[in-house]
Write a protein that holds these residues in place. Structure first.
Motif, short mmCIF file in Angstrom:
data_model
loop_
_atom_site.label_atom_id
_atom_site.label_comp_id
_atom_site.label_asym_id
_atom_site.label_seq_id
_atom_site.Cartn_x
_atom_site.Cartn_y
_atom_site.Cartn_z
N VAL A 1 -27.53 -22.81 29.86
CA VAL A 1 -28.19 -23.27 28.64
C VAL A 1 -28.39 -22.09 27.68
O VAL A 1 -28.13 -22.20 26.48
N ALA A 2 -28.79 -20.93 28.24
CA ALA A 2 -29.00 -19.75 27.40
C ALA A 2 -27.69 -19.33 26.73
O ALA A 2 -27.69 -18.82 25.62
N ALA A 3 -26.56 -19.55 27.42
CA ALA A 3 -25.26 -19.18 26.86
C ALA A 3 -24.71 -20.26 25.93
O ALA A 3 -23.65 -20.09 25.34
N GLY A 4 -25.42 -21.39 25.85
CA GLY A 4 -24.98 -22.47 24.96
C GLY A 4 -24.02 -23.45 25.59
O GLY A 4 -23.32 -24.18 24.90
N PHE A 5 -23.93 -23.48 26.93
CA PHE A 5 -23.06 -24.43 27.62
C PHE A 5 -23.86 -25.63 28.11
O PHE A 5 -25.06 -25.55 28.30
N SER A 6 -23.14 -26.72 28.38
CA SER A 6 -23.72 -27.79 29.19
C SER A 6 -23.17 -27.62 30.59
O SER A 6 -21.96 -27.49 30.77
N TYR A 7 -24.05 -27.59 31.57
CA TYR A 7 -23.61 -27.33 32.94
C TYR A 7 -24.39 -28.21 33.90
O TYR A 7 -25.61 -28.32 33.80
N VAL A 8 -23.69 -28.87 34.80
CA VAL A 8 -24.32 -29.66 35.85
C VAL A 8 -23.68 -29.28 37.18
O VAL A 8 -22.47 -29.49 37.36
N PRO A 9 -24.43 -28.68 38.11
CA PRO A 9 -23.84 -28.33 39.40
C PRO A 9 -23.58 -29.58 40.24
O PRO A 9 -24.37 -30.52 40.22
N LEU A 10 -22.46 -29.60 40.95
CA LEU A 10 -22.12 -30.71 41.83
C LEU A 10 -21.80 -30.15 43.22
O LEU A 10 -21.98 -28.95 43.45
N GLU A 11 -21.29 -30.97 44.10
CA GLU A 11 -21.16 -30.54 45.50
C GLU A 11 -19.76 -30.06 45.90
O GLU A 11 -19.60 -29.56 47.00
N GLY A 12 -18.75 -30.23 45.06
CA GLY A 12 -17.37 -30.01 45.48
C GLY A 12 -16.92 -28.56 45.47
O GLY A 12 -17.73 -27.63 45.42
N SER A 13 -15.57 -28.33 45.51
CA SER A 13 -15.02 -26.99 45.66
C SER A 13 -14.19 -26.53 44.46
O SER A 13 -13.74 -25.40 44.42
N ILE A 14 -13.98 -27.40 43.47
CA ILE A 14 -13.17 -27.01 42.32
C ILE A 14 -14.07 -26.81 41.10
O ILE A 14 -14.64 -27.76 40.57
N GLY A 15 -14.21 -25.55 40.70
CA GLY A 15 -15.01 -25.24 39.51
C GLY A 15 -14.26 -25.67 38.27
O GLY A 15 -13.06 -25.47 38.17
N CYS A 16 -14.98 -26.23 37.31
CA CYS A 16 -14.33 -26.72 36.09
C CYS A 16 -14.86 -25.99 34.87
O CYS A 16 -16.07 -25.81 34.73
#
Lengths: 387, 290
Positions: A246-261
């Protein structure tokens, strides 16, 4: 942005809403002392976390003596409360609220929110307080009462009285309810909220209305004109990666999988997660870097994604459009070589100068594969993560 | 033909002298859009990008006869700009701005209902009719003239649908981004009605996402009123409940808001529903063969 119950109740007081007298402390001894001051008991002690369903998780307790109150606080302060809504890690408990217990005759439900379909502020009330409105909407939709606020006229006391009579309130309770109705709608409009919820709104055994719980969510788009909320933001309640994002201006939601997007655009970020899942992989996160995907932003996004130890591959999906893809490619190259991560990266660049971008990545000698389109990128990422 | 805008549409830009306004207006001029002037309070009388700048929308409309305005002003001033545009009697307002407070939009929405103006957005990439008119921030290079009408709640995902339909040779009649906010101007249904009437449009691609129930309303309209084929992709099947996924509007908060519920409603209305954005062109083929 969410507020704690005690913060919400302070705003309730400002607006003249009936709230049981309460005290808050970050120390167990403080809660013991507060109980003496509020005596006689019984008391209700409540963990202050950004989550509902605290009672069922043990985060709310009725106690009889200051010693018991202090023991409850000692047990919870510094711990994490895991509820049905909090996620598996739970939320840190750093404050306890204590109030004198109310003897309850009836529990009602009252909230205000924006109904997106009608584009109107809507007040929702029900005789079935205590249960969640989502459950109620499923099980007893006929018990949900609504009152719609005209944006050009504003809330009117008669609307509150109408609801009060439908809820079966009588005598002076009707006026008390109408005042609460006017209070929450005025608060909603003046403070730019997205939700005010009182659940339960109790009728006590003396026949008075009391707001036993208080939940306020603020419209994050309105924060520029409400500096007063900045100091109420408790970022300890969020995943630290989300706070950084959020501080960097992104929207980010952590999930449980192995592929970072790492994607530009919220819709495309969801679309990227969907195709990964469709091809048998599991996304590790939702991340929208926003419109300007330059070197610094890509680097920061990589760092946030790589803090998740489950990430085995990163898929970058940028639909450049007007942005030049060769510049984005340089940004990715710079970020990967600087972070020195060995996690394989699959990149799909689309738009202006996409071929030049592809060439830069293919020739850079780092563990970066470039893909021609969305489907190929997802296939490569799923493969890399399975290795 | 096309919908809402074509090569003859006269356009002004509110916020033309800002950095975003300047950059995108230059691209619109390059595309051939009839951009006739701009509005920046306090800069009336100046010339910017070779176009006249006015202090008020009313002055700009009187001088240029523009019928459409594009808004590129920061969020605190955006609702005021939309209301000014409505008051000046514009036919269409395209608001690109992201981050307008919801309560501001409630007032805008109420004023829109009293007027003839239609609002596209906010928080949208704009509208583009290939070969005619580009209003907004869409990358022009991926478009080609053709038979597919596109309507979408997302920005970059719209481009994905455009690229799919260009690469497969179908092309687009008009592409409309309706925006990702919970309270917005035109809905899916408003745009579907226009595509249904438009002779150039043979098939419509609808790109939806989780949150709200706009896709269900679209399904109802398609079932009862539409003769043209519709292909739909709903983003967010893999999103967890209760989390806001970037867009303020994209949060699963009730049964109707899930991707699954939306897909089901659309399928039942006879829509070709595809599972990923990379299947949109295939979906268009299937729809045209049916």
């Amino acid at each position: 942005m969410n507020l704690h119950e005690y913060q919400s109740k302070e705003i309730f007081r400002e607006y003249g809403l009936p709230v049981p007298e309460f005290k808050v402390s970050t120390k167990a001894t403080g809660i013991g002392k507060a109980a003496y001051e509020l005596s006689p008991g019984p008391f209700v002690c409540k963990c202050q976390v950004h989550s509902g369903a605290r009672g069922k998780a043990g985060g709310v307790a009725k106690v009889d003596t200051p010693a018991q109150a202090e023991a409850f606080a000692a047990k919870w302060l510094g711990m994490r409360l895991v509820t049905r809504q909090s996620g598996p890690l739970g939320k840190p408990v750093s404050r306890i609220l204590i109030e004198r217990a109310t003897s309850i005759a009836r529990e009602l439900y009252l909230s205000a929110t924006v109904d997106r379909q009608s584009a109107r502020l809507t007040v929702i009330a029900s005789e079935s307080g205590g249960m969640s409105i989502e459950e109620l909407a499923c099980e007893h939709p006929e018990q949900i009462l609504r009152s719609v606020i005209d944006p050009l006229v504003g809330p009117q006391p008669y609307q509150g009285r109408e609801l009060a009579y439908k809820l079966g309130l009588q005598g002076r309770q009707v006026q008390e309810f109408a005042r609460i109705f006017m209070g929450i709608t005025r608060m909603f409009l003046e403070k730019d909220l997205s939700l005010v919820e009182i659940n339960p709104l109790a009728v006590d055994t003396e026949g008075h209305l009391q707001c036993l719980d208080a939940k306020i969510n603020v419209d994050p788009y309105s924060l520029f004109r409400h500096p007063e909320f900045a100091e109420l933001d408790d970022t300890s309640q969020e995943d630290p990666r989300v706070v950084r994002a959020v501080a960097a201006g992104f929207s980010y939601v952590p999930l449980e999988g192995s592929i970072g997007c790492l994607v530009n655009g919220a819709g495309l970020a969801m679309g990227t997660m969907d195709i990964i899942k469709n091809m048998g992989g599991e996304p590790a996160n939702f991340l929208d870097v926003g419109g300007t995907a330059n070197t610094e932003r890509v680097r920061e996004a990589f760092k946030i994604i790589l803090e998740d130890p489950h990430v085995k591959c990163i898929m970058v999906n940028i639909f450049g459009g007007i942005v030049r893809c060769d510049m984005i490619a340089e940004g990715i190259k710079g970020a990967v070589s600087e972070i020195r991560s060995s996690v394989p990266v699959v990149v799909r660049l689309e738009g202006n100068k996409a071929q030049e971008g592809e060439r830069i990545l293919n020739e850079c000698g780092l563990n970066i594969q470039s893909a021609r389109d969305l489907r190929q990128a997802a296939a490569l990422a799923v493969q890399a993560a399975a290795r | 033909m096309s919908i809402i805008v074509d090569a003859s549409t006269g356009v002004i830009c509110q916020g033309i002298t800002g950095s975003q306004g300047t950059a995108h207006c230059a691209q619109m001029l390059e595309y051939g859009t009839r951009l006739l002037g701009g509005v920046t309070p306090g800069k009336g009388g100046q010339t910017h990008l070779g176009l006249p700048v006015f202090n008020t929308v009313k002055e700009a409309v009187a001088a240029t006869s523009a019928t459409v305005s594009m808004i590129m002003v920061p969020p605190p001033f955006a609702a005021d700009s939309i209301l000014e545009g409505i008051d000046a009697g514009l036919e269409t307002i395209v608001c690109i701005t992201e981050g307008i407070p919801v309560l501001d939009m409630l007032k805008v929405k109420a004023r829109l209902q009293q007027s003839h103006t239609i609002l596209i957005g906010p928080n949208c990439p704009g509208i583009l009719t290939p070969g005619g008119c580009k209003i907004g921030i869409m990358p022009a290079a991926i478009f080609s003239k053709g038979c597919v009408g596109i309507v979408s709640r997302s920005g970059t995902l719209t481009y994905e649908a455009v690229k799919e339909t260009t690469d497969s040779g179908f092309g687009q009649s008009t592409c409309v981004g309706i925006g990702g906010d919970p309270v917005q101007g035109v809905s899916f249904v408003d745009i579907l009605e226009r595509f249904e009437q438009d002779p150039q449009t043979e098939v419509v691609v609808l790109v939806g996402e989780i949150g709200g129930s706009a896709e269900q309303q679209a399904a109802l309209y398609i079932k009862e009123h539409m003769h043209k084929k519709v292909v739909a992709y709903i983003a967010g099947a893999s999103a967890p409940a209760g989390q806001r996924m970037g867009h303020a509007g994209a949060i699963i908060s009730g049964g109707d808001a899930t991707a699954e519920a939306k897909k089901k409603a659309l399928r039942e209305a006879g829509v070709v529903v595809v599972d990923t954005a990379a299947d949109i062109a295939e979906g268009v083929k299937t729809a045209l063969e049916r």
